[in-house]
Design a protein around this motif. Structure first.
Motif, PDB file in Angstrom:
ATOM      1  N   MET A  98       0.821  -1.199   0.000  1.00  0.00           N
ATOM      2  CA  MET A  98       0.000   0.000   0.000  1.00  0.00           C
ATOM      3  C   MET A  98       0.862   1.258   0.000  1.00  0.00           C
ATOM      4  SD  MET A  98      -3.198  -1.040   0.026  1.00  0.00           S
ATOM      5  CE  MET A  98      -2.760  -2.466  -0.998  1.00  0.00           C
ATOM      6  N   GLY A  99       0.571   2.165  -0.913  1.00  0.00           N
ATOM      7  CA  GLY A  99       1.250   3.455  -0.947  1.00  0.00           C
ATOM      8  C   GLY A  99       2.711   3.384  -1.328  1.00  0.00           C
ATOM      9  N   GLU A 100       3.112   2.344  -2.069  1.00  0.00           N
ATOM     10  CA  GLU A 100       4.524   2.212  -2.434  1.00  0.00           C
ATOM     11  C   GLU A 100       4.815   2.923  -3.751  1.00  0.00           C
ATOM     12  OE1 GLU A 100       6.889  -0.920  -1.544  1.00  0.00           O
ATOM     13  OE2 GLU A 100       5.456  -2.014  -0.305  1.00  0.00           O
ATOM     14  N   MET A 101       6.000   3.536  -3.803  1.00  0.00           N
ATOM     15  CA  MET A 101       6.368   4.317  -4.969  1.00  0.00           C
ATOM     16  C   MET A 101       6.713   3.399  -6.137  1.00  0.00           C
ATOM     17  SD  MET A 101       6.448   7.509  -5.682  1.00  0.00           S
ATOM     18  CE  MET A 101       6.740   8.340  -4.112  1.00  0.00           C
ATOM     19  N   VAL A 102       6.151   3.699  -7.305  1.00  0.00           N
ATOM     20  CA  VAL A 102       6.487   2.977  -8.531  1.00  0.00           C
ATOM     21  C   VAL A 102       6.996   3.971  -9.570  1.00  0.00           C
ATOM     22  CG1 VAL A 102       4.880   1.085  -8.114  1.00  0.00           C
ATOM     23  CG2 VAL A 102       4.108   3.101  -9.374  1.00  0.00           C
ATOM     24  N   GLU A 103       7.772   3.466 -10.503  1.00  0.00           N
ATOM     25  CA  GLU A 103       8.390   4.314 -11.524  1.00  0.00           C
ATOM     26  C   GLU A 103       8.096   3.762 -12.915  1.00  0.00           C
ATOM     27  OE1 GLU A 103      12.532   4.223 -10.717  1.00  0.00           O
ATOM     28  OE2 GLU A 103      12.417   5.555  -8.978  1.00  0.00           O
ATOM     29  N   PHE A 104       7.849   4.665 -13.852  1.00  0.00           N
ATOM     30  CA  PHE A 104       7.728   4.346 -15.267  1.00  0.00           C
ATOM     31  C   PHE A 104       8.596   5.331 -16.040  1.00  0.00           C
ATOM     32  CE2 PHE A 104       3.848   2.713 -13.473  1.00  0.00           C
ATOM     33  CZ  PHE A 104       3.535   1.586 -14.220  1.00  0.00           C
ATOM     34  N   PRO A 105       9.149   4.936 -17.178  1.00  0.00           N
ATOM     35  CA  PRO A 105       9.816   5.921 -18.031  1.00  0.00           C
ATOM     36  C   PRO A 105       8.803   6.972 -18.478  1.00  0.00           C
ATOM     37  CG  PRO A 105      10.352   3.675 -18.709  1.00  0.00           C
ATOM     38  CD  PRO A 105       9.233   3.568 -17.730  1.00  0.00           C
ATOM     39  N   ALA A 106       9.122   8.243 -18.315  1.00  0.00           N
ATOM     40  CA  ALA A 106       8.202   9.302 -18.727  1.00  0.00           C
ATOM     41  C   ALA A 106       7.916   9.242 -20.216  1.00  0.00           C
ATOM     42  CB  ALA A 106       8.778  10.659 -18.339  1.00  0.00           C
ATOM     43  N   SER A 107       8.843   8.675 -20.981  1.00  0.00           N
ATOM     44  CA  SER A 107       8.648   8.557 -22.430  1.00  0.00           C
ATOM     45  C   SER A 107       7.433   7.699 -22.776  1.00  0.00           C
ATOM     46  CB  SER A 107       9.900   7.962 -23.079  1.00  0.00           C
ATOM     47  OG  SER A 107      10.201   6.695 -22.525  1.00  0.00           O
ATOM     48  N   GLU A 108       7.011   6.820 -21.855  1.00  0.00           N
ATOM     49  CA  GLU A 108       5.876   5.940 -22.110  1.00  0.00           C
ATOM     50  C   GLU A 108       4.565   6.712 -22.230  1.00  0.00           C
ATOM     51  OE1 GLU A 108       6.029   2.874 -22.766  1.00  0.00           O
ATOM     52  OE2 GLU A 108       7.855   2.030 -21.901  1.00  0.00           O
ATOM     53  N   ILE A 109       4.529   7.920 -21.670  1.00  0.00           N
ATOM     54  CA  ILE A 109       3.292   8.701 -21.716  1.00  0.00           C
ATOM     55  C   ILE A 109       3.459   9.975 -22.536  1.00  0.00           C
ATOM     56  CG2 ILE A 109       2.482   7.795 -19.510  1.00  0.00           C
ATOM     57  CD1 ILE A 109       3.371  10.553 -18.325  1.00  0.00           C
ATOM     58  N   ALA A 110       4.513  10.056 -23.337  1.00  0.00           N
ATOM     59  CA  ALA A 110       4.799  11.285 -24.089  1.00  0.00           C
ATOM     60  C   ALA A 110       3.646  11.656 -25.016  1.00  0.00           C
ATOM     61  CB  ALA A 110       6.089  11.112 -24.889  1.00  0.00           C
ATOM     62  N   GLN A 111       2.917  10.670 -25.534  1.00  0.00           N
ATOM     63  CA  GLN A 111       1.827  10.934 -26.467  1.00  0.00           C
ATOM     64  C   GLN A 111       0.685  11.708 -25.824  1.00  0.00           C
ATOM     65  OE1 GLN A 111       1.022   6.554 -26.603  1.00  0.00           O
ATOM     66  NE2 GLN A 111      -1.122   7.214 -26.650  1.00  0.00           N
ATOM     67  N   ILE A 112       0.606  11.696 -24.493  1.00  0.00           N
ATOM     68  CA  ILE A 112      -0.487  12.367 -23.795  1.00  0.00           C
ATOM     69  C   ILE A 112      -0.309  13.875 -23.798  1.00  0.00           C
ATOM     70  CG2 ILE A 112      -1.692  12.580 -21.591  1.00  0.00           C
ATOM     71  CD1 ILE A 112      -2.150   9.933 -22.955  1.00  0.00           C
ATOM     72  N   GLY A 113       0.926  14.346 -23.820  1.00  0.00           N
ATOM     73  CA  GLY A 113       1.197  15.772 -23.759  1.00  0.00           C
ATOM     74  C   GLY A 113       1.662  16.198 -22.378  1.00  0.00           C
ATOM     75  N   GLU A 114       1.833  17.498 -22.194  1.00  0.00           N
ATOM     76  CA  GLU A 114       2.406  18.002 -20.950  1.00  0.00           C
ATOM     77  C   GLU A 114       1.403  18.042 -19.804  1.00  0.00           C
ATOM     78  OE1 GLU A 114       4.272  21.728 -21.596  1.00  0.00           O
ATOM     79  OE2 GLU A 114       5.826  20.921 -22.937  1.00  0.00           O
ATOM     80  N   GLU A 115       0.106  18.215 -20.096  1.00  0.00           N
ATOM     81  CA  GLU A 115      -0.898  18.273 -19.043  1.00  0.00           C
ATOM     82  C   GLU A 115      -1.686  16.976 -19.020  1.00  0.00           C
ATOM     83  OE1 GLU A 115      -3.399  21.713 -19.188  1.00  0.00           O
ATOM     84  OE2 GLU A 115      -1.938  22.919 -18.091  1.00  0.00           O
ATOM     85  N   PHE A 116      -1.657  16.287 -17.872  1.00  0.00           N
ATOM     86  CA  PHE A 116      -2.382  15.032 -17.774  1.00  0.00           C
ATOM     87  C   PHE A 116      -2.707  14.731 -16.319  1.00  0.00           C
ATOM     88  CE2 PHE A 116       2.149  14.088 -17.660  1.00  0.00           C
ATOM     89  CZ  PHE A 116       2.277  13.217 -16.584  1.00  0.00           C
ATOM     90  N   VAL A 117      -3.625  13.799 -16.140  1.00  0.00           N
ATOM     91  CA  VAL A 117      -3.991  13.323 -14.812  1.00  0.00           C
ATOM     92  C   VAL A 117      -3.824  11.811 -14.791  1.00  0.00           C
ATOM     93  CG1 VAL A 117      -5.614  15.200 -14.381  1.00  0.00           C
ATOM     94  CG2 VAL A 117      -6.437  13.080 -15.420  1.00  0.00           C
TER      95      VAL A 117
END
Length: 323
Positions: free
Chosen positions: A48-67
């Motif tokens: 519970m509540g553990e930090m996870v990491e993804f390469p930011a490049s994986e969400i580049a298609q979404i743009g700079e503003e996202f939720v």
């Protein structure tokens, strides 16, 4: 006490790591205008509540503003780090998978939980914290005054997940308060001055936490240092330069440079510490690099123990633990 840091030591071309069990495996899938992040827990306990990491490049298609939303559609805080990662706290049941969705949109305002700064008003302390704990290490202004400080210091936080360092430092260092104490002492009213001193001290718990750990010229809370050929600790003392790389809301990261020092005929040896602290963790992660060593050297890591408080800790040299 809990552990205080995870240490990663780098030397020459060989990387030696001391770490905890791998946390959470992650898979990323793109689908049109959104990205689905699957976080898998391979252990038989809830995480519970553990930090996870993804390469930011994986969400580049979404743009700079996202939720980012969890499976219940609730928005959760996230952070883009200096080294190109997307991080957030995940809840994953035992042997389960949790799904998070990234989509375009303006995220909510989040409290800055993992944060820190240099405190030039307190001899260049570097102090940082999260929702669990706070730390500091000593700076060049302290060393310039002839004092020898080295290891990480520890602030225990009490009944507060909010940042407390600004309040603790601000109260303890208020110039008007110190002016008043000086006037009282000069007027012969030492008791009143001492009473004020106790009331503003961050070495006393006034309801949110305190600095209860004595460091000085020691390893403090698990701070690494080189050993010379006679197994003497060679201290680099206070840092001489710093750079803050991440400052919340979920991760604080800074780079400190120490030295140069001489050890066993090696001159101009410098030490670099890359320190990070995440929301929800009681541990710093510290990547330590020594430059200009001509041969391998021993390294000491430890927690300073005080003979004045023999009942405050348990040490078993045979089983190799300190509690």
């Amino acid at each position: 006490m809990a552990g205080f840091c995870r240490l990663y030591f780098l030397k020459a071309m060989k990387k030696i790591q001391f770490s905890v069990v791998a946390m959470l495996a992650a898979v990323c899938m793109a689908c049109g205008s959104k990205v689905t992040l699957n976080v898998t827990n391979t252990l038989p306990v809830d995480r519970m509540g553990e930090m996870v990491e993804f390469p930011a490049s994986e969400i580049a298609q979404i743009g700079e503003e996202f939720v980012i939303c969890n499976a219940q559609g609730e928005e959760i805080p996230y952070q883009l780090t200096h080294d190109g990662k997307l991080i957030f706290n995940a809840d994953v049941e035992a042997n389960g998978t949790a799904t998070y969705t990234v989509r375009k949109g303006k995220h909510a305002e989040w409290e800055n939980v993992a944060c820190g700064r240099q405190y030039p008003e307190r001899d260049d302390d570097m102090a940082w914290e999260n929702d669990r704990v706070a730390f500091r290490t000593y700076g060049p202004a302290l060393q310039a005054r002839g004092e020898k400080g080295f290891g990480f210091d520890l602030f225990l936080k009490y009944a507060s997940e909010e940042p407390v360092l600004e309040e603790l430092y601000g109260t303890a260092l208020n110039p008007e308060t110190h002016k008043k104490m000086k006037e009282l002492r000069e007027a012969g009213n030492k008791a009143a001055a001492d009473s004020i001193s106790r009331a503003i001290s961050y070495h006393i718990d006034h309801g949110k936490g305190m600095d209860c750990f004595a460091v000085g010229p020691t390893l403090g809370c698990c701070t690494p240092a080189l050993l010379d050929s006679a197994d003497n600790i060679v201290y680099t003392w206070c840092y001489n330069s710093y750079e803050i790389l991440d400052n919340g809301p979920l991760r604080f990261t800074m780079k400190l440079v120490y030295g140069p020092i001489s050890i066993d005929g090696n001159d101009n040896v410098t030490e670099t510490r890359l320190i990070s602290l995440d929301k929800g963790s009681q541990l710093n992660k510290t990547v330590v690099t020594f430059d200009n060593l001509q041969k391998e050297a021993k390294l000491a890591v430890g927690i300073s123990l005080r003979e004045a408080d023999p009942e405050e800790y348990v040490m078993d040299e045979q089983k190799r633990f300190i509690s």
